[in-house]
Design an enzyme around this catalytic site. Sequence first.
Site, PDB file in Angstrom:
ATOM      1  N   PRO A 126       0.824  -1.207   0.000  1.00 41.66           N
ATOM      2  CA  PRO A 126       0.000   0.000   0.000  1.00 41.66           C
ATOM      3  C   PRO A 126       0.858   1.257   0.000  1.00 41.66           C
ATOM      4  O   PRO A 126       1.859   1.351   0.704  1.00 41.66           O
ATOM      5  CB  PRO A 126      -0.788  -0.124   1.310  1.00 41.66           C
ATOM      6  CG  PRO A 126      -0.793  -1.584   1.614  1.00 41.66           C
ATOM      7  CD  PRO A 126       0.533  -2.093   1.124  1.00 41.66           C
ATOM      8  N   GLU A 127       0.475   2.214  -0.837  1.00 39.74           N
ATOM      9  CA  GLU A 127       1.180   3.490  -0.895  1.00 39.74           C
ATOM     10  C   GLU A 127       0.469   4.492   0.021  1.00 39.74           C
ATOM     11  O   GLU A 127      -0.586   4.185   0.598  1.00 39.74           O
ATOM     12  CB  GLU A 127       1.208   4.000  -2.339  1.00 39.74           C
ATOM     13  CG  GLU A 127       1.885   3.063  -3.320  1.00 39.74           C
ATOM     14  CD  GLU A 127       3.388   3.247  -3.367  1.00 39.74           C
ATOM     15  OE1 GLU A 127       3.954   3.862  -2.432  1.00 39.74           O
ATOM     16  OE2 GLU A 127       4.009   2.769  -4.338  1.00 39.74           O
ATOM     17  N   HIS A 160      -4.659 -15.593   8.946  1.00 36.62           N
ATOM     18  CA  HIS A 160      -3.859 -14.362   8.929  1.00 36.62           C
ATOM     19  C   HIS A 160      -4.531 -13.189   9.639  1.00 36.62           C
ATOM     20  O   HIS A 160      -4.058 -12.058   9.532  1.00 36.62           O
ATOM     21  CB  HIS A 160      -3.485 -13.942   7.502  1.00 36.62           C
ATOM     22  CG  HIS A 160      -2.818 -15.035   6.714  1.00 36.62           C
ATOM     23  ND1 HIS A 160      -1.685 -15.691   7.152  1.00 36.62           N
ATOM     24  CD2 HIS A 160      -3.141 -15.589   5.506  1.00 36.62           C
ATOM     25  CE1 HIS A 160      -1.323 -16.594   6.256  1.00 36.62           C
ATOM     26  NE2 HIS A 160      -2.191 -16.565   5.260  1.00 36.62           N
ATOM     27  N   ARG A 199       1.573 -11.808   4.703  1.00 33.27           N
ATOM     28  CA  ARG A 199       3.032 -11.867   4.599  1.00 33.27           C
ATOM     29  C   ARG A 199       3.731 -11.427   5.889  1.00 33.27           C
ATOM     30  O   ARG A 199       4.942 -11.544   6.005  1.00 33.27           O
ATOM     31  CB  ARG A 199       3.504 -11.017   3.415  1.00 33.27           C
ATOM     32  CG  ARG A 199       2.937 -11.511   2.082  1.00 33.27           C
ATOM     33  CD  ARG A 199       3.508 -10.766   0.900  1.00 33.27           C
ATOM     34  NE  ARG A 199       4.929 -11.066   0.716  1.00 33.27           N
ATOM     35  CZ  ARG A 199       5.659 -10.549  -0.280  1.00 33.27           C
ATOM     36  NH1 ARG A 199       5.098  -9.724  -1.154  1.00 33.27           N
ATOM     37  NH2 ARG A 199       6.935 -10.854  -0.398  1.00 33.27           N
ATOM     38  N   LYS A 201      23.512  16.757  -4.908  1.00 29.58           N
ATOM     39  CA  LYS A 201      23.147  15.341  -4.921  1.00 29.58           C
ATOM     40  C   LYS A 201      23.322  14.747  -6.328  1.00 29.58           C
ATOM     41  O   LYS A 201      22.765  15.259  -7.308  1.00 29.58           O
ATOM     42  CB  LYS A 201      21.687  15.156  -4.480  1.00 29.58           C
ATOM     43  CG  LYS A 201      21.378  15.661  -3.081  1.00 29.58           C
ATOM     44  CD  LYS A 201      21.993  14.776  -2.026  1.00 29.58           C
ATOM     45  CE  LYS A 201      21.538  15.209  -0.635  1.00 29.58           C
ATOM     46  NZ  LYS A 201      22.153  14.407   0.422  1.00 29.58           N
TER      47      LYS A 201
END
Length: 271
Positions: free
Chosen positions: A2-3, A90, A109, A152
């Site tokens: 998930p973002e 789960h 997971r 950078k």
Amino acid sequence: MPELPEVEVSRRGIAPHLENQQIADVVVRDRRLRWPIPEAVSKVVGATITRVERRAKYLIIHTTQGYLIVHLGMSGALRVVPTDTLVVKHDHIDLVLASGWCLRFNDPRRFGCWLYSEEHPALNHPLLAKLGPEPLTAAFNVEHLYSVSRGKLQAIKTFIMDNHVVVGVGNIYANESLFKAGINPKRAAGKISRARYERLVPIIKETLAKAIEQGGTTLQDFTQADGQPGYFKQELMVYGRGGKLCMQCGGRLKEIRLGQRSTVYCTQCQR
């Protein structure tokens, strides 16, 4: 994984069911997440939830007896269900409410986390204390991004995905934002002009805000007992489209690896 938009949609989905509710129990079925679930999470039993906050991709559940830090990991999902709802494989932890409902965490997971902090974790917790600004706040601006980029040599894509620079610009949104801004993802962050950052910053904000808005409008129901919450259908210009035609110029999109992540861009539109 998930973002940030998915985590924010999760926060908005569960918050109305949790806030101002008393915690009757914490049921832990399996402590083996990314870090073992500490016994200290039980300290919130009897407390009232005052707020559900998001910091980066962490959810912070404020209670009158401390804070719970929740991360969805790669496969975690939260549902608000009646306490007597059948437990499935789960379902690792329940935050049981006195109302007869519970917040249930499912994580196949087991890369998610549930931790406890007596003080607000954003102030001093090692997972949150050194994070960069939130992308949808005023703290994330052109001056910030331009100044920290100077010198950078890091590729701009991995630079904006660095949580010390800004939080929540995951792989999907880095690909999409750089395409919309016309910036080659391989370019060194320190060699990009201020003018180009003036274009990139609002595009990042707009891309994330739109994803959150779409998530809110397509969300199914966080009180569904038999499935995952529904997320938005993403309108992707480049992510996952390597080898296909660019929607802007018609050229062939190129796919490479940057920072061990799939990166798709247009060699014609992005310089």
